[in-house]
Design a protein around this motif. Structure first.
Motif: not given
Length: 517
Positions: A161-164, A168-173, A175-181, A260-264
Motif C-alpha cells: 500500500l502506498n499513497w500513489m 488514483l481513486i481518492d486523496e493521497a494518504t 504521510p503522518a500516519y501512512s508509509v511509502d511502499a 489503512v484508511r481507504a475509500p469504498q
C-alpha cells in the motif's frame, strides 16, 4: 427424470450468465508479477469471461479463453540487475525508484505501446472490451486503453500500500500516519520518521508532476488520442483518463500490511493467487518431508535472485552451517550442488505453496517478496527474511515488527547471523504462534479473495464504472477541501466591513465637526 432437469437448469444458468471481454495489461519483467496476472486470469476465466492478455512474459502453455498479445523482448531482461552477487555491492532503496526503476518503467511503457502487436490491436476498429484491468507500476499511461475502448478502468496494485495507489481513486494518504511502499517504518511514526515520510512524499509528487505525467501524456497524444478522435471526434485529456479508475484491486490484506484508511472502491484481494487445492508434492519430496522428524527448513531467494550466483565462500559457509542442524533443509538451488551434507537437499524448482502447506515445514528462509510473505501468512509459517532490493526491506521489517520474523542482512557475514537467527527461532515458539495467529486473521474473511475480485470486476462492468463507489473527496477541487473559497469570502467580508466602519466613523466625525461649528 431428475438428470435431464438438472441439465436443462444448468444450461439455462450458463446461457443467462454474461461472458464479458476483459483487457488485462501486465508490464513488469518479473515472474512473480506474471504469477499474479495469471491468478487474475484463472479466476476470471473460471467465471466464464474472455481475456485479452498483454504480457511481457507469455504463459508457458495456452490458457483457455485467453488471447495473448505477446510483447516479450521489448527490453532485454537485465539479469545483471538481479545477479545475487552484485546485490551485495548495491542496495535498491526508495531513491533508486526514481534514478533506476522509474526510467526503466517509463521506457518500457512507451515501448509497449509502440510494439507492433499493440499497434495492431489498437488500430483494429472491431476490437471492443467491457473493462480494462491494468497493473499499476507508478505510471498511468495504460489508462489510454480505457479511453480508446470507452470502457471502465480497474487498477491492479501488485505492491505494498502506498499513497500513489490511493491518489488514483481518492486523496493521497497523509504521510503522518501512512508509509511509502518501500518504507520500513511502522506506525506510530516518530518525529524523525514523519519528517522522512513527508520529504519522500514531496519528492515523489514533484517527480510525478514534472516527469512521469509529462512523459505519459506525450505517449498518449502520439498513440491513443488520434485513434480516439477517429472513433468519437473528441479525445479526453490524459489526466481525466488516468484519474478515472473505477476501483483498485490491491494485492494486500490487513494481516500482512496492517489497517489503512481507504475509500469504498479500494478492494483488498491479497492471497488470490494461492491455489485452494494445494498440489501434491513429488513422490521423493513428499517422502523427504514426511520423514523429517525434526522438521523442515525451506530456503529460497525467489524467482529473480539465484542462489547459484551467491559468492562461493557464502555457499560453502551456508552448507557447513546447515550441516550442523538436525533439521532437514530444502534449498531451492538452480544447479547441482556437490558435497552437500546429508540433511541438505536441493531442488532446481520448488513447489513453494505445497512445501509451506506441509505440517513439517517449521521455518521459511526467504528474500521477502510480497508473494512469499503472503504465502507464509496463508500457511502460518514463521520466516527469516534476507531482503535484497526494493520493497523486500519493507516487507521483512514489517514482518519483524508484527512478531513472526527475524531479519538477516545480505552480506558476506550473513552465515553467522543466519545461524543465530535459526537457533533463536527454533528455541522460541512465539514466532510460530504469532504466524498462526496472523494466519487465522488472514483466513477469517466473508468470502475468499478470488471470489471478491470476480465480484467487483463484474460489478464495475454491470454498473458502467461503479460511479456510486467513488470517493467524494476525489471529485472535490483542492481549494474547496481546504476551504480557501470560504477564506476568500471571509476576507472580502472583512474588507467590506472594515471599509464600512471607516466610512461610518468618517461620517460621524464630519457630523460632529458641523455641530460644533
Amino acid at each position: 427424470m431428475w438428470k435431464p432437469l438438472v441439465f436443462i437448469l444448468t444450461s439455462f444458468t450458463v446461457h443467462m450468465s454474461e461472458a464479458y471481454r476483459i483487457l488485462l495489461i501486465s508490464q513488469t519483467l518479473s515472474k512473480s508479477h506474471a504469477i499474479l496476472a495469471e491468478g487474475l486470469i484463472k479466476h476470471l476465466t473460471d467465471a466464464g469471461h474472455e481475456i485479452t492478455y498483454i504480457q511481457t512474459i507469455p504463459p508457458e502453455k495456452p490458457l483457455p479463453r485467453v488471447t495473448v498479445v505477446d510483447i516479450s523482448g521489448i527490453l532485454p531482461r537485465r539479469d545483471d540487475f538481479f545477479h545475487t552477487k552484485s546485490i551485495f555491492e548495491k542496495r535498491l532503496n526508495s531513491l533508486n525508484l526514481m534514478t533506476g526503476f522509474m526510467p526503466d518503467i517509463l521506457q518500457r511503457s512507451r515501448l509497449i505501446i509502440e510494439h507492433p502487436n499493440i499497434q495492431k490491436l489498437i488500430a483494429d476498429n472491431n476490437q471492443h472490451f467491457d473493462v480494462v484491468i491494468s497493473e499499476f507500476m507508478f505510471n498511468t499511461i495504460h489508462a489510454g486503453f480505457a479511453g480508446l475502448y470507452n470502457c471502465p478502468l480497474i487498477w491492479f496494485s501488485p505492491s505494498n500500500l502506498n499513497w500513489m495507489v490511493f491518489d488514483l481513486i481518492d486523496e493521497a494518504t497523509n504521510p503522518a500516519y501512512s508509509v511509502d511502499a518501500v518504507s520500513s517504518s511502522t506506525l506510530p511514526l516518530t518525529f524523525r520518521e514523519r519528517v522522512a515520510e513527508l520529504g519522500l512524499h514531496i519528492i515523489k509528487r514533484i517527480v510525478v508532476m514534472l516527469w512521469t505525467t509529462i512523459v505519459d501524456n506525450a505517449v498518449y497524444e502520439k498513440n491513443f488520442a488520434p485513434l480516439i478522435r477517429e472513433r468519437r471526434n473528441i479525445a479526453p485529456s490524459f489526466e481525466s483518463l488516468a484519474y478515472n479508475g473505477s476501483l483498485v484491486l490491491s494485492n494486500s490484506h490487513p494481516s500482512m500490511s496492517g489497517a489503512v484508511r481507504a475509500p469504498q472502491n479500494f478492494i483488498s484481494i491479497g492471497g488470490f493467487h494461492i491455489d485452494r487445492n494445494v498440489k501434491p508434492l513429488t513422490e521423493d519430496l513428499q517422502k523427504l518431508m514426511d520423514d523429517a522428524k525434526h522438521g523442515v527448513i525451506y530456503f529460497s531467494l525467489g524467482s529473480n535472485l539465484k542462489s547459484k550466483h551467491l559468492p562461493n565462500e557464502i555457499k560453502r559457509d551456508l552448507l557447513s552451517m546447515f550441516g550442523k542442524l538436525k533439521q532437514t533443509v530444502v534449498w531451492k538451488f538452480e544447479e547441482d550442488l556437490p558435497e552437500r551434507p546429508t540433511n541438505v537437499h536441493t531442488v532446481p524448482w520448488a513447489p513453494q505453496q505445497s512445501i509451506l502447506a506441509h505440517n513439517n515445514c517449521i521455518l521459511f528462509i526467504t528474500h521477502g517478496g510480497l508473494l512469499s510473505i503472503t504465502e507464509t501468512i496463508h500457511f502460518g509459517v514463521p520466516i527469516i527474511g534476507i531482503p535484497a532490493f526494493y520493497d523486500q526491506y519493507a516487507n521483512v521489517q514489517r514482518a519483524v515488527n508484527m512478531g513472526y520474523a527475524k531479519k538477516v542482512d545480505l552480506s558476506y557475514a550473513m552465515t553467522q547471523d543466519l545461524e543465530f537467527a535459526i537457533q533463536d527461532m527454533l528455541a522460541d515458539s512465539k514466532y510460530t504462534t504469532r504466524a498462526k495467529e496472523l494466519s487465522e486473521i488472514y483466513h477469517d474473511r466473508t468470502v475468499p479473495p478470488e471470489k471478491e475480485l470476480v465480484h467487483w470486476v463484474e460489478h464495475v462492468i454491470k454498473t458502467r464504472g461503479a460511479p456510486h463507489l467513488r470517493s467524494p473527496a476525489f471529485i472535490m477541487p483542492w481549494y474547496q477541501k481546504f476551504y480557501l473559497d470560504l477564506a476568500f469570502v471571509a476576507l472580502v467580508l472583512i474588507f467590506i466591513l472594515k471599509k464600512t466602519l471607516l466610512i461610518t466613523i468618517g461620517i460621524k466625525k464630519t457630523i460632529g465637526k458641523q455641530k460644533k461649528t
